[in-house]
Design a protein around this motif. Structure first.
Motif, short mmCIF file in Angstrom:
data_model
loop_
_atom_site.label_atom_id
_atom_site.label_comp_id
_atom_site.label_asym_id
_atom_site.label_seq_id
_atom_site.Cartn_x
_atom_site.Cartn_y
_atom_site.Cartn_z
N ASP A 44 9.03 -32.07 -20.22
CA ASP A 44 9.45 -33.39 -20.70
C ASP A 44 9.49 -34.34 -19.52
N ALA A 45 9.33 -35.62 -19.81
CA ALA A 45 9.32 -36.65 -18.78
C ALA A 45 10.26 -37.77 -19.17
N VAL A 46 10.99 -38.24 -18.19
CA VAL A 46 11.92 -39.35 -18.35
C VAL A 46 11.47 -40.48 -17.44
N ALA A 47 11.40 -41.68 -18.00
CA ALA A 47 11.13 -42.88 -17.21
C ALA A 47 12.30 -43.84 -17.40
N VAL A 48 12.88 -44.28 -16.32
CA VAL A 48 14.10 -45.08 -16.36
C VAL A 48 13.85 -46.43 -15.73
N ARG A 49 14.23 -47.47 -16.43
CA ARG A 49 14.13 -48.84 -15.90
C ARG A 49 15.51 -49.33 -15.52
N GLY A 50 15.63 -49.92 -14.35
CA GLY A 50 16.89 -50.51 -13.92
C GLY A 50 16.65 -51.87 -13.30
N VAL A 51 17.27 -52.90 -13.87
CA VAL A 51 17.18 -54.27 -13.34
C VAL A 51 18.61 -54.80 -13.24
N SER A 52 19.00 -55.30 -12.09
CA SER A 52 20.34 -55.84 -11.94
C SER A 52 20.32 -57.10 -11.10
N HIS A 53 21.24 -57.99 -11.40
CA HIS A 53 21.33 -59.28 -10.71
C HIS A 53 22.81 -59.65 -10.69
N GLY A 54 23.34 -59.94 -9.52
CA GLY A 54 24.76 -60.26 -9.43
C GLY A 54 25.08 -61.22 -8.31
N VAL A 55 26.20 -61.93 -8.46
CA VAL A 55 26.69 -62.82 -7.42
C VAL A 55 28.16 -62.55 -7.19
N GLU A 56 28.60 -62.75 -5.95
CA GLU A 56 30.01 -62.66 -5.60
C GLU A 56 30.44 -63.98 -4.98
#
Length: 464
Positions: A44-56
């Motif tokens: 089996d194969a897993v493909a994971v997308r991660g996009v993040s954007h943040g400000v402090e």
């Protein structure tokens, strides 16, 4: 600090590209096919997308702005009862074939494990429900700055707040594609947005700090920045000039912000991996009455717009709402396929997985159902007690059930919350704690684990 997209990710031109998982689905399919060609019996194969954007933000100015994007893939192969997992973020050129060959070579020399294997095809999810997990409106940097600045301004507007500990706002998209050689092909995406604020009251050695935050997949479900900031400020001011108390044994009342931790301790102890290893204090308690008969604890992966909702588990198995405690009785372990086989049971659809690991069991959206009494009624008969708002450390022994946590909060006297208290320890054992638990009526769905105000009898409060 400004961070650019990771080098492993090609720039995505429009926001619609972020929601398009077709390329990831194709990649996962090619990995599985390559593994079979390389000699795997199953894969089996897993493909994971991660996009993040943040400000402090601190003192009205942006201190940090970060953005990251990344797609990662993992391949699990099985050769007989031998298993290997490999992962990468670069499958350019002939990378798919090489990754598959490397995984099969690793599996051939791995130790045998009679419990490994893909999910039975009859258990695989067929119709994936729409859980409304994606907010298509991605907030701009300017919008995130506005949210953080408004939260900070609201906190600083609370009388008694002397400093900002910083405010932040973020947004992101996460998702997974899963393809198995047994015929499963599924994908989902989940957006996330959050606002947080930390406020400080007092000066010098008398400063106190507290916080609040809000998280949700959709912006419409977030608390307003003003509400988050004001709450953080009021909490910080309420903690000013804490006292110490003598060591005693009293009822302890858990604020909703921390009462979910008790649910977390239960769930950790009924994880199938702990049960299979016999390292849980609940290993012999399936079917036992652990709580009062009006207590129900629910795990619900199908809650619409839930923070941890998803339409299938990491092995492609159908997921469903489950009362793990029903009328006070422990009804189930949390199982993936391997732990279920080891225990001679059926998977409960609780497999979780990253790209570099094999599946393991874990929860989704947990909640303790609301009780019949208000929080005020819950504490009305307490002559002396402790109301917990913050817990420190992780002094809970999952093997023995012994419980010991550092804490701060407020003293209860004659049914009323009075002065702040800090630097105390709460100690007990989870079995009698579960048995004496009483839930109030103020359940809100704000976190991954949600519980109303909770009262526990007879805990030892370690003070001066």
């Amino acid at each position: 600090m400004i961070s650019s997209p990771s080098s492993s990710t090609q720039a995505k031109g429009t926001s619609s590209d972020l929601f398009d998982q077709s390329a990831l689905s194709d990649l996962a399919q090619r990995l599985v096919e390559a593994a079979k060609r390389a000699g795997a019996d199953a894969a089996d194969a897993v493909a994971v997308r991660g996009v993040s954007h943040g400000v402090e933000v601190r003192d009205g100015r942006v201190e940090e702005s970060e953005r990251s994007e990344g797609d990662d893939v993992g391949l699990r192969v099985l050769v007989g009862q031998r298993q290997a997992v490999v992962s990468t973020n670069d499958v350019s050129g002939d990378g798919v074939a090489k990754l598959a060959e490397r995984a099969v070579a690793m599996a051939r020399v791995a130790p045998e494990d009679k419990y490994v294997g893909l999910a039975d095809p009859s258990l695989l999810a067929r119709d994936l429900p729409d859980l409304d997990l994606v907010d298509p409106a991605i907030p701009s940097t300017a919008e995130l700055e506005r949210r953080a600045q408004e939260a900070e301004a609201a906190a600083l507007g609370v009388k008694g707040v002397t400093k900002s500990g910083g405010a932040s706002a973020s947004a992101g998209i996460g998702g997974m594609v899963l393809v198995t050689s047994s015929g499963f092909h599924g994908a989902y995406l989940r957006s996330s947005q959050s606002i947080s604020m930390t406020a400080i009251s007092g000066e010098g050695t008398t400063m106190e700090r507290d916080y609040d935050y809000s998280s949700a997949p959709h912006a419409a479900d977030l608390y307003s920045p003003e509400r988050v900031g004001r709450s953080a400020g009021e909490r910080a001011v309420a903690r000013a000039n804490p006292r110490k108390v003598e060591t005693c044994q009293v009822p302890v009342v858990y604020d909703p912000r921390v009462s979910g931790s008790l649910v977390g301790h239960l769930v950790g102890a009924i994880n199938g991996a702990s049960i299979a290893r016999k390292t849980s204090f609940l290993k012999d308690k399936l079917g036992a009455q652990l709580f009062a008969d009006n207590i129900r604890i629910i795990d619900d992966p199908l809650r619409r717009r839930g923070l941890r909702s998803q339409p299938f588990d990491a092995e492609g198995v159908s997921v469903k709402k489950l009362a793990i405690i029903d009328q006070g009785i422990l009804t189930s372990w949390l199982l993936d396929c391997a732990t279920a086989r080891e225990l001679g049971l059926a998977t409960t659809g609780h497999a979780h997985r990253g790209v570099s690991s094999s599946p393991s069991p874990g929860p989704y959206n947990l909640h303790l159902e609301a009780g019949a009494v208000t929080p005020a009624e819950l504490i009305s008969d307490i002559k002396q007690g402790f109301y917990v708002t913050d817990l420190i450390g992780s002094g809970v022994n999952g093997v023995t059930g012994d419980y010991s946590r550092g804490a701060s909060g407020f003293w209860i006297e004659n049914g009323e919350i009075t002065y702040p208290v800090s630097e105390v320890t709460i100690a007990g054992h989870l079995l009698p704690m579960f048995k004496s638990m009483v839930a109030a009526s103020d359940l809100e769905f704000r976190y991954g684990v949600n519980a109303p105000t909770v009262r526990i009898e007879g805990l030892t409060l370690g003070g001066r």
